[in-house]
Design an enzyme around this catalytic site. Structure first.
Site, PDB file in Angstrom:
ATOM      1  N   HIS A 123     -14.769 -32.211 -37.432  1.00  0.00           N
ATOM      2  CA  HIS A 123     -15.212 -31.028 -36.687  1.00  0.00           C
ATOM      3  C   HIS A 123     -14.399 -29.813 -37.149  1.00  0.00           C
ATOM      4  O   HIS A 123     -13.175 -29.796 -37.022  1.00  0.00           O
ATOM      5  CB  HIS A 123     -15.002 -31.259 -35.191  1.00  0.00           C
ATOM      6  CG  HIS A 123     -15.470 -30.109 -34.343  1.00  0.00           C
ATOM      7  ND1 HIS A 123     -14.637 -29.425 -33.492  1.00  0.00           N
ATOM      8  CD2 HIS A 123     -16.672 -29.494 -34.257  1.00  0.00           C
ATOM      9  CE1 HIS A 123     -15.320 -28.456 -32.884  1.00  0.00           C
ATOM     10  NE2 HIS A 123     -16.564 -28.478 -33.345  1.00  0.00           N
ATOM     11  N   HIS A 147     -23.007 -22.692 -33.920  1.00  0.00           N
ATOM     12  CA  HIS A 147     -23.536 -24.061 -33.982  1.00  0.00           C
ATOM     13  C   HIS A 147     -25.060 -24.088 -34.026  1.00  0.00           C
ATOM     14  O   HIS A 147     -25.649 -25.093 -34.407  1.00  0.00           O
ATOM     15  CB  HIS A 147     -23.096 -24.843 -32.745  1.00  0.00           C
ATOM     16  CG  HIS A 147     -21.631 -25.164 -32.719  1.00  0.00           C
ATOM     17  ND1 HIS A 147     -20.714 -24.351 -32.104  1.00  0.00           N
ATOM     18  CD2 HIS A 147     -20.932 -26.207 -33.228  1.00  0.00           C
ATOM     19  CE1 HIS A 147     -19.505 -24.895 -32.229  1.00  0.00           C
ATOM     20  NE2 HIS A 147     -19.603 -26.017 -32.914  1.00  0.00           N
ATOM     21  N   ARG A 219     -16.462  -8.540 -35.502  1.00  0.00           N
ATOM     22  CA  ARG A 219     -16.208  -9.976 -35.527  1.00  0.00           C
ATOM     23  C   ARG A 219     -15.737 -10.398 -34.122  1.00  0.00           C
ATOM     24  O   ARG A 219     -14.623 -10.058 -33.719  1.00  0.00           O
ATOM     25  CB  ARG A 219     -15.122 -10.267 -36.579  1.00  0.00           C
ATOM     26  CG  ARG A 219     -15.095 -11.689 -37.153  1.00  0.00           C
ATOM     27  CD  ARG A 219     -14.770 -12.723 -36.139  1.00  0.00           C
ATOM     28  NE  ARG A 219     -14.698 -14.072 -36.690  1.00  0.00           N
ATOM     29  CZ  ARG A 219     -15.338 -15.110 -36.168  1.00  0.00           C
ATOM     30  NH1 ARG A 219     -16.154 -14.953 -35.145  1.00  0.00           N
ATOM     31  NH2 ARG A 219     -15.151 -16.316 -36.666  1.00  0.00           N
ATOM     32  N   CYS A 267     -11.473  -9.050 -42.478  1.00  0.00           N
ATOM     33  CA  CYS A 267     -11.450 -10.438 -42.029  1.00  0.00           C
ATOM     34  C   CYS A 267     -10.973 -11.307 -43.188  1.00  0.00           C
ATOM     35  O   CYS A 267     -11.368 -11.080 -44.337  1.00  0.00           O
ATOM     36  CB  CYS A 267     -12.837 -10.875 -41.578  1.00  0.00           C
ATOM     37  SG  CYS A 267     -12.836 -12.557 -40.946  1.00  0.00           S
ATOM     38  N   TYR A 405      -7.619 -19.628 -39.915  1.00  0.00           N
ATOM     39  CA  TYR A 405      -6.845 -18.603 -40.626  1.00  0.00           C
ATOM     40  C   TYR A 405      -5.588 -19.180 -41.265  1.00  0.00           C
ATOM     41  O   TYR A 405      -4.506 -18.621 -41.201  1.00  0.00           O
ATOM     42  CB  TYR A 405      -6.550 -17.406 -39.711  1.00  0.00           C
ATOM     43  CG  TYR A 405      -7.840 -16.836 -39.149  1.00  0.00           C
ATOM     44  CD1 TYR A 405      -8.661 -16.031 -39.947  1.00  0.00           C
ATOM     45  CD2 TYR A 405      -8.271 -17.149 -37.863  1.00  0.00           C
ATOM     46  CE1 TYR A 405      -9.871 -15.556 -39.462  1.00  0.00           C
ATOM     47  CE2 TYR A 405      -9.482 -16.680 -37.376  1.00  0.00           C
ATOM     48  CZ  TYR A 405     -10.268 -15.883 -38.178  1.00  0.00           C
ATOM     49  OH  TYR A 405     -11.463 -15.417 -37.691  1.00  0.00           O
TER      50      TYR A 405
HETATM   51  N1  LIG Z   1      -9.547 -10.437 -28.528  1.00  0.00           N
HETATM   52  C1  LIG Z   1     -10.054 -10.655 -29.745  1.00  0.00           C
HETATM   53  N2  LIG Z   1      -9.501 -10.039 -30.790  1.00  0.00           N
HETATM   54  C2  LIG Z   1      -9.982 -10.229 -32.037  1.00  0.00           C
HETATM   55  C3  LIG Z   1     -11.059 -11.121 -32.270  1.00  0.00           C
HETATM   56  C4  LIG Z   1     -11.649 -11.748 -31.145  1.00  0.00           C
HETATM   57  O1  LIG Z   1     -12.621 -12.511 -31.256  1.00  0.00           O
HETATM   58  N3  LIG Z   1     -11.114 -11.496 -29.903  1.00  0.00           N
HETATM   59  N4  LIG Z   1     -11.502 -11.344 -33.565  1.00  0.00           N
HETATM   60  C5  LIG Z   1     -10.496 -11.094 -34.621  1.00  0.00           C
HETATM   61  C6  LIG Z   1     -11.041 -11.164 -35.968  1.00  0.00           C
HETATM   62  S1  LIG Z   1     -11.181 -12.702 -36.662  1.00  0.00           S
HETATM   63  C7  LIG Z   1     -11.333 -10.045 -36.700  1.00  0.00           C
HETATM   64  S2  LIG Z   1     -11.865 -10.173 -38.295  1.00  0.00           S
HETATM   65  C8  LIG Z   1     -11.168  -8.697 -36.107  1.00  0.00           C
HETATM   66  C9  LIG Z   1     -12.438  -7.891 -36.225  1.00  0.00           C
HETATM   67  O2  LIG Z   1     -12.251  -6.616 -35.714  1.00  0.00           O
HETATM   68  P1  LIG Z   1     -13.496  -5.656 -35.513  1.00  0.00           P
HETATM   69  O3  LIG Z   1     -14.552  -6.395 -34.752  1.00  0.00           O
HETATM   70  O4  LIG Z   1     -12.980  -4.459 -34.800  1.00  0.00           O
HETATM   71  O5  LIG Z   1     -13.986  -5.321 -36.901  1.00  0.00           O
HETATM   72  O6  LIG Z   1     -10.799  -8.736 -34.741  1.00  0.00           O
HETATM   73  C10 LIG Z   1      -9.849  -9.726 -34.426  1.00  0.00           C
HETATM   74  N5  LIG Z   1      -9.411  -9.557 -33.073  1.00  0.00           N
HETATM   75 MO   LIG Z   2     -11.627 -12.461 -38.942  1.00  0.00          MO
END
Ligand SMILES: Nc1nc2c(c(=O)[nH]1)N[C@H]1C(S)=C(S)[C@@H](COP(=O)(O)O)O[C@H]1N2
Ligand SMILES: [Mo]
Length: 553
Positions: A123, A147, A219, A267, A405
């Protein structure tokens, strides 16, 4: 569902839209109030009220559309997963609930009962799946919408062992979670709608040095939380023998010197689709080159806030700063990740608690009312909707920090990769992409020259020194002439670089293959091929960008 239930639901839904419009008016007024307080944005109250009403109306309308969309999405192709199978036995919910361990692990989906014990080790979300043990996967898949693909429904169905008893069926549809999502610009390229993940079209990346807020890639891991800037607090906790906790409202944060940093967010999975296509499948959102955008972020320095909380007195080595957002997953856990404390306390890194993006209040999609910006780090560390900052001897224990990550060598599989010993990604390697033209476009050669444009970026404050383009698969290279970058010094350069290159083509040439690679101020350069940097998660996918175009003379 009975008629009575349907009616009740419709009334509830309608009330929700009315509340939603009211909230929109409130939030909008609040945003304008906030601007006024800062004395930076001179908008009249009349304009604020007018646009509030306007936005309220648009939101209400959008919610109606959302509902329509929801209905359409409910008719998505599930490949027959969860439909009744008269050839298989029927199980009661109670019996199913006992199968919730690694030894025997069952889940349900609609009418279907599945024994997925043998699937557990592979998974992609790791142990997160254990939460669904002996229960329906629906509420989880509603939050983790990735999913919901044909392939995954088919995979699920391959583990089918039976049917859920009629009397134990519950309606687990997901309308509630998503009706309050923000309005998004139609030009964004949507990768998944719930949660909302969308990239900026390549040609729009190079149209502005600072990406307009509405075009900034998005994202999300979960639904966007609804927050109020006048009520929002950020809690700072320092564990050092005794625990010290302090809470700041946004007004209190404003007491610290305000500053701005121009920084791209990228990202760690940007350009993943190329690795996927050129080598072999990876797991994750199939970003093309559009999971990077650039903005000027404004707020206060994290270091100032930490010092005001008395951090100076503690030893920093080996400690971490955990950032937590207000968005929560299906099990009630908040999004969180961390960075090493030494990285946070290095003044060169200019880590911000940001309230504004390109001169405007942060939009809900980008963390309203407060987010951390960690310039030069993978964007996952820039936690949105920031509600707590914790200094700890441990990294964040969250799933997003522990099971995502991180990078592995090209031979590691989902079975052999050890997330616990792999270092978390805290910086980013040099990368670049050709944005205009796109692969497959027909371009016009003017006086024997084709003009191309793109971006380049490197993490950790490295500045782009050069972008090289090969028009003949690496035999010769042409250097990009125009480079638009920030005027910050080379080791504190957090913005992207936009570049233009002019490529000579020969008379009668019909096709052109272009390769792009950038070199940063550490003299690091992109690798030629994806094969050697392939990894199960498809992160740090920074090999040469290659496209083919047709030429018109
Ligand atoms: N609270 C929170 N912060 C987060 C995320 C999230 O899902 N929740 N996603 C992260 C990821 S993986 C990315 S790539 C960036 C994207 O920022 P943006 O949506 O402002 O481009 O926020 C980050 N911060
Ligand atoms: Mo990301």
């Amino acid at each position: 569902m009975s008629l009575k239930n349907i009616l009740l639901r419709t009334i509830n839904q309608k009330n929700k839209y009315i509340n939603l419009a009211a909230t929109a008016v409130k939030i909008n007024q609040e945003q304008y109030n906030h601007r006024d307080q800062n004395n930076k944005y001179k908008k009249t109250v009349a304009t604020a009220l007018f646009s509030s009403v306007l936005i309220g109306t648009v939101l209400a309308e959008k919610s109606k559309n959302n509902k329509k969309e929801l209905k359409e999405n409910n008719e998505e192709n599930t490949c027959g997963a969860g439909e009744k199978r008269p050839d298989l036995p029927t199980y009661r919910a109670e019996e199913i609930s006992k199968h919730n361990s690694k030894k025997s692990f069952w889940v349900t989906y609609k009418n279907g009962v599945y024994d997925v014990t043998s699937f557990l080790p592979s998974h992609p979300g790791g142990d997160q799946i254990m939460n669904a043990g002996g229960y329906s996967i629906e509420p989880f898949w509603n939050v983790y919408g990735m999913h919901k693909t044909k392939e995954i429904y088919a995979l699920l169905e391959s583990y089918r062992i039976g049917n859920l008893h009629e009397d134990d069926m519950v309606d687990l549809s997901d309308e509630e979670l998503w009706v309050k999502e923000p309005i998004r610009d139609k030009r964004l390229i949507v990768k998944t709608s719930k949660p909302f993940n969308a990239e900026i079209p390549a040609k729009l990346q190079v149209a502005h040095f600072d990406t307009p807020n509405e075009l900034f890639y998005v994202r999300q891991h979960m639904p966007v939380p609804e927050l109020d800037s006048s009520e929002h607090r950020v809690r700072v906790t320092i564990k050092n023998g005794q625990t010290v906790t302090r809470e700041f409202s946004l007004q209190q944060l404003d007491q610290f010197p305000r500053t701005a940093v121009r920084a791209a967010l990228m990202c760690a999975g940007n350009r993943r689709s190329e690795m996927n296509e050129q080598v072999k499948p990876v797991k994750g959102i199939s970003w093309q080159g559009g999971a990077i955008s650039n903005a000027v972020w404004e707020g206060v320095l994290l270091i100032d806030v930490l010092k005001a909380c008395g951090l100076e007195d503690t030893s920093t080595a080996g400690k971490h700063v955990i950032f937590t957002g207000s968005d929560i997953d299906a099990t009630g856990v908040n999004f969180s990740t961390s960075i090493p404390l030494e990285q946070a306390l290095n003044p060169k890194n200019r880590i911000l608690l940001a309230t504004h993006m390109n001169g405007a209040v942060l939009p809900p999609d980008h963390g309203y009312p407060l987010r951390v910006i960690v310039p030069g780090a993978p964007a996952v560390r820039s936690v949105k909707w920031l509600e707590s900052i914790t200094i700890s001897k441990d990294e964040s224990s969250s799933h997003w920090h522990q099971k995502d990550y991180r990078s592995f060598n090209a031979s590691k599989t989902w079975e052999t990769a050890d997330f616990a010993s792999a270092p978390p990604i805290y910086s980013l390697p040099v990368t670049s992409a050709i944005c205009d033209p796109a692969h497959g476009d027909t371009v016009t050669a003017k006086n024997g020259v084709v003009e191309i444009r793109g971006y380049a970026y490197s993490g950790g404050g490295a500045k782009i020194l050069r972008v090289d383009i090969s028009p003949d698969c690496g035999k010769t290279w042409v250097q990009a002439e125009e480079m638009q970058s920030d005027d910050a010094p080379p080791q504190q350069h957090y913005a992207w670089t936009l570049w233009t290159a002019r490529i000579p083509v020969s008379k009668g040439q019909k096709e052109l293959e272009l390769w792009a690679k950038a070199t940063d101020s550490n003299f690091n350069t992109q690798p030629e091929r994806f094969n050697d940097i392939w990894n199960i998660r498809g992160v740090l996918s920074n090999a040469y960008h290659r496209i083919k175009v047709q030429i018109k003379h």
